[in-house]
Motif scaffolding. Sequence first.
Motif, PDB file in Angstrom:
ATOM      1  N   GLU A 195       0.826  -1.210   0.000  1.00 34.41           N
ATOM      2  CA  GLU A 195       0.000   0.000   0.000  1.00 34.41           C
ATOM      3  C   GLU A 195       0.865   1.268   0.000  1.00 34.41           C
ATOM      4  OE1 GLU A 195      -3.573   1.635   2.605  1.00 34.41           O
ATOM      5  OE2 GLU A 195      -3.598  -0.553   2.507  1.00 34.41           O
ATOM      6  N   GLY A 196       1.947   1.245   0.748  1.00 36.13           N
ATOM      7  CA  GLY A 196       2.837   2.414   0.804  1.00 36.13           C
ATOM      8  C   GLY A 196       3.842   2.447  -0.341  1.00 36.13           C
ATOM      9  N   ASP A 197       3.687   1.564  -1.294  1.00 34.82           N
ATOM     10  CA  ASP A 197       4.545   1.415  -2.478  1.00 34.82           C
ATOM     11  C   ASP A 197       5.987   1.026  -2.095  1.00 34.82           C
ATOM     12  OD1 ASP A 197       5.063   1.266  -5.207  1.00 34.82           O
ATOM     13  OD2 ASP A 197       4.014   3.129  -5.632  1.00 34.82           O
ATOM     14  N   PHE A 198       6.815   0.832  -3.098  1.00 32.67           N
ATOM     15  CA  PHE A 198       8.220   0.497  -2.831  1.00 32.67           C
ATOM     16  C   PHE A 198       8.915   1.739  -2.280  1.00 32.67           C
ATOM     17  CE2 PHE A 198       7.224  -2.620  -6.240  1.00 32.67           C
ATOM     18  CZ  PHE A 198       7.516  -3.774  -5.517  1.00 32.67           C
ATOM     19  N   SER A 199       9.988   1.522  -1.531  1.00 35.36           N
ATOM     20  CA  SER A 199      10.770   2.669  -1.062  1.00 35.36           C
ATOM     21  C   SER A 199      11.628   3.164  -2.229  1.00 35.36           C
ATOM     22  CB  SER A 199      11.663   2.248   0.104  1.00 35.36           C
ATOM     23  OG  SER A 199      12.664   1.352  -0.345  1.00 35.36           O
ATOM     24  N   GLN A 200      12.121   4.386  -2.100  1.00 39.78           N
ATOM     25  CA  GLN A 200      12.993   4.948  -3.144  1.00 39.78           C
ATOM     26  C   GLN A 200      14.229   4.076  -3.320  1.00 39.78           C
ATOM     27  OE1 GLN A 200      12.732   7.447  -5.358  1.00 39.78           O
ATOM     28  NE2 GLN A 200      10.608   7.749  -4.718  1.00 39.78           N
ATOM     29  N   ALA A 201      14.737   3.533  -2.213  1.00 40.72           N
ATOM     30  CA  ALA A 201      15.929   2.679  -2.280  1.00 40.72           C
ATOM     31  C   ALA A 201      15.628   1.402  -3.063  1.00 40.72           C
ATOM     32  CB  ALA A 201      16.396   2.344  -0.863  1.00 40.72           C
ATOM     33  N   GLU A 202      14.457   0.820  -2.809  1.00 39.98           N
ATOM     34  CA  GLU A 202      14.070  -0.397  -3.532  1.00 39.98           C
ATOM     35  C   GLU A 202      13.923  -0.110  -5.027  1.00 39.98           C
ATOM     36  OE1 GLU A 202      11.588  -2.964  -0.166  1.00 39.98           O
ATOM     37  OE2 GLU A 202      10.562  -1.352  -1.224  1.00 39.98           O
ATOM     38  N   LEU A 203      13.262   1.016  -5.327  1.00 41.80           N
ATOM     39  CA  LEU A 203      13.065   1.383  -6.730  1.00 41.80           C
ATOM     40  C   LEU A 203      14.414   1.552  -7.429  1.00 41.80           C
ATOM     41  CD1 LEU A 203      11.087   2.251  -8.990  1.00 41.80           C
ATOM     42  CD2 LEU A 203      11.286   4.593  -8.132  1.00 41.80           C
ATOM     43  N   ALA A 204      15.314   2.256  -6.750  1.00 42.20           N
ATOM     44  CA  ALA A 204      16.640   2.505  -7.340  1.00 42.20           C
ATOM     45  C   ALA A 204      17.395   1.191  -7.545  1.00 42.20           C
ATOM     46  CB  ALA A 204      17.432   3.451  -6.446  1.00 42.20           C
ATOM     47  N   SER A 205      17.316   0.278  -6.581  1.00 38.51           N
ATOM     48  CA  SER A 205      18.056  -0.977  -6.740  1.00 38.51           C
ATOM     49  C   SER A 205      17.454  -1.830  -7.854  1.00 38.51           C
ATOM     50  CB  SER A 205      18.150  -1.749  -5.418  1.00 38.51           C
ATOM     51  OG  SER A 205      16.869  -2.139  -4.985  1.00 38.51           O
ATOM     52  N   ALA A 206      16.124  -1.783  -8.009  1.00 35.12           N
ATOM     53  CA  ALA A 206      15.491  -2.536  -9.089  1.00 35.12           C
ATOM     54  C   ALA A 206      15.914  -1.978 -10.445  1.00 35.12           C
ATOM     55  CB  ALA A 206      13.970  -2.481  -8.943  1.00 35.12           C
ATOM     56  N   ILE A 207      15.922  -0.664 -10.558  1.00 36.57           N
ATOM     57  CA  ILE A 207      16.323  -0.051 -11.824  1.00 36.57           C
ATOM     58  C   ILE A 207      17.795  -0.378 -12.116  1.00 36.57           C
ATOM     59  CG2 ILE A 207      16.698   2.191 -12.974  1.00 36.57           C
ATOM     60  CD1 ILE A 207      13.968   3.034 -11.666  1.00 36.57           C
ATOM     61  N   GLY A 208      18.590  -0.370 -11.069  1.00 34.91           N
ATOM     62  CA  GLY A 208      20.008  -0.754 -11.207  1.00 34.91           C
ATOM     63  C   GLY A 208      20.164  -2.194 -11.677  1.00 34.91           C
ATOM     64  N   ALA A 209      19.196  -3.047 -11.310  1.00 37.95           N
ATOM     65  CA  ALA A 209      19.250  -4.467 -11.682  1.00 37.95           C
ATOM     66  C   ALA A 209      18.564  -4.729 -13.027  1.00 37.95           C
ATOM     67  CB  ALA A 209      18.611  -5.304 -10.579  1.00 37.95           C
ATOM     68  N   GLY A 210      18.225  -3.664 -13.744  1.00 38.61           N
ATOM     69  CA  GLY A 210      17.689  -3.842 -15.094  1.00 38.61           C
ATOM     70  C   GLY A 210      16.165  -3.874 -15.190  1.00 38.61           C
ATOM     71  N   PHE A 211      15.485  -3.563 -14.093  1.00 35.57           N
ATOM     72  CA  PHE A 211      14.021  -3.517 -14.147  1.00 35.57           C
ATOM     73  C   PHE A 211      13.575  -2.221 -14.818  1.00 35.57           C
ATOM     74  CE2 PHE A 211      12.159  -6.828 -11.253  1.00 35.57           C
ATOM     75  CZ  PHE A 211      13.357  -7.484 -10.962  1.00 35.57           C
ATOM     76  N   VAL A 212      12.458  -2.283 -15.523  1.00 36.08           N
ATOM     77  CA  VAL A 212      11.872  -1.089 -16.141  1.00 36.08           C
ATOM     78  C   VAL A 212      10.685  -0.659 -15.289  1.00 36.08           C
ATOM     79  CG1 VAL A 212      10.657  -0.219 -18.189  1.00 36.08           C
ATOM     80  CG2 VAL A 212      12.601  -1.785 -18.452  1.00 36.08           C
ATOM     81  N   LYS A 213      10.659   0.618 -14.932  1.00 33.71           N
ATOM     82  CA  LYS A 213       9.559   1.163 -14.133  1.00 33.71           C
ATOM     83  C   LYS A 213       8.362   1.368 -15.040  1.00 33.71           C
ATOM     84  CE  LYS A 213       9.614   5.555 -12.826  1.00 33.71           C
ATOM     85  NZ  LYS A 213       9.894   6.821 -12.135  1.00 33.71           N
ATOM     86  N   VAL A 214       7.234   0.768 -14.691  1.00 37.54           N
ATOM     87  CA  VAL A 214       6.038   0.909 -15.533  1.00 37.54           C
ATOM     88  C   VAL A 214       4.835   1.385 -14.725  1.00 37.54           C
ATOM     89  CG1 VAL A 214       6.638  -0.799 -17.318  1.00 37.54           C
ATOM     90  CG2 VAL A 214       5.456  -1.543 -15.229  1.00 37.54           C
ATOM     91  N   SER A 215       3.880   1.929 -15.467  1.00 38.27           N
ATOM     92  CA  SER A 215       2.624   2.374 -14.885  1.00 38.27           C
ATOM     93  C   SER A 215       1.531   1.376 -15.260  1.00 38.27           C
ATOM     94  CB  SER A 215       2.305   3.756 -15.460  1.00 38.27           C
ATOM     95  OG  SER A 215       0.916   3.980 -15.510  1.00 38.27           O
ATOM     96  N   LEU A 216       0.504   1.283 -14.423  1.00 37.85           N
ATOM     97  CA  LEU A 216      -0.664   0.465 -14.744  1.00 37.85           C
ATOM     98  C   LEU A 216      -1.876   1.365 -14.986  1.00 37.85           C
ATOM     99  CD1 LEU A 216      -0.114  -2.338 -12.082  1.00 37.85           C
ATOM    100  CD2 LEU A 216       0.174  -2.553 -14.544  1.00 37.85           C
ATOM    101  N   GLY A 217      -1.622   2.647 -15.265  1.00 35.96           N
ATOM    102  CA  GLY A 217      -2.715   3.578 -15.551  1.00 35.96           C
ATOM    103  C   GLY A 217      -2.870   4.617 -14.464  1.00 35.96           C
TER     104      GLY A 217
END
Lengths: 233, 233
Positions: free
Chosen positions: B187-209
């Motif tokens: 509910e509180g979404d991913f933390s900024q640190a988690e988002l950054a580490s995912a992007i660093g690991a090759g994940f693409v940030k996407v929207s669901l609308g």
Amino acid sequence: MQLFFQPDLSENHCWLTEEESRHCVKVLRKREGEAIVVTDGCGFFYDCIITKANTQKCEFKIQEKRAEPKKLFRIHLAIAPTKNPDRLEWLVEKATELGVDEITLIDGDHSERSFIKTERLLKVAISAMKQSQKATLPIINPLKKFSSILDYQADQKFIAYVDHSNPKHLLHEAIKEKSYLICIGPEGDFSQAELASAIGAGFVKVSLGDSRLRTETAGMAACCLLNAIQVSV
Amino acid sequence: MQLFFQPDLSENHCWLTEEESRHCVKVLRKREGEAIVVTDGCGFFYDCIITKANTQKCEFKIQEKRAEPKKLFRIHLAIAPTKNPDRLEWLVEKATELGVDEITLIDGDHSERSFIKTERLLKVAISAMKQSQKATLPIINPLKKFSSILDYQADQKFIAYVDHSNPKHLLHEAIKEKSYLICIGPEGDFSQAELASAIGAGFVKVSLGDSRLRTETAGMAACCLLNAIQVSV
């Protein structure tokens, strides 16, 4: 942001209902002078200040009225009620989150229920609207004969039908920024007579994919796809 | 068609579990000589004939083994468990109907639960697999640290993130016939640190609308969209 709902909100009617007052003042312990956001369920948010923190009738004054961003499409979901009432409530919640505008329950040839209390469904929709921070409450119509649903107006009218020879997927048939009416059948699907009369009335038969979906899952999938196609590449 | 589940099915192991035997013989009153269809949950259907209609151990012989039609894509949903266990069960049911292949529960910075009983979720998945006439039971992994999820392999790795400045919608980023890993936050979404580490690991940030979706709704929407893009125009 906690959102409150007051359908009769106007300059002369600035208080919350008893239920919302209790939630605001007793549960959330909001006090005089605190800011709250109220919606009328008709597309507007109101930034308000509490003037009387009463647990039965919490009064406020409006600081600003803001319109919800305008949507360029409209989804009307006509769906057969599920046998299990919980599944229908889930559907109403999820469809509201996904921005459905109107839900009509279908009384058709293979219907599993002939009476539905829409009061409970409306409560679920109000709660989902508040939770998903929307200002538009979907219209929830009671059971209607399938034949009368064929008369509803929309730019694009679809009937979802489980037919493995049907190559038309909703994702490819729906055009963005239109008003849509989509019919979802009961567990036993629409009858051949219903399908034929819908096609005769200009409905396009569409698929929602190869998976065999429960009624409520199909309803949610339709809302999800009609939302997704609005996004430009 | 009523489908039965026997994960240990083989030429030498031709009987239903106690629970399935009771359902088959006691509830559905199937008798010796009647045909049933059994799945191993590993992609195969078995057309069988009951040889011993016992309510505790219903025995059968296999007439034919059929492979489920091959899917050209794979969905791995990594999702933060919801606070309310019903919502998580609902997600497992819907994701199974929509053909998810693997579900991993995320233990992250904003997680609302630190322990999950996967047995109950597996039961829900079995029931949904049977209901939707599939022969593949999704893998359900217990809670995993978010950092270890970053090591999973997939052709396309996505992280759903509520960010109104993000124009990349999953519908346009996902390419058909790939293996996908998609992460959905709490509910509180991913933390900024988690988002950054995912992007660093090759994940693409996407929207669901644009809609603000509950965790379980977002998970269902992701499965629905990844399914829909497989269909050719």
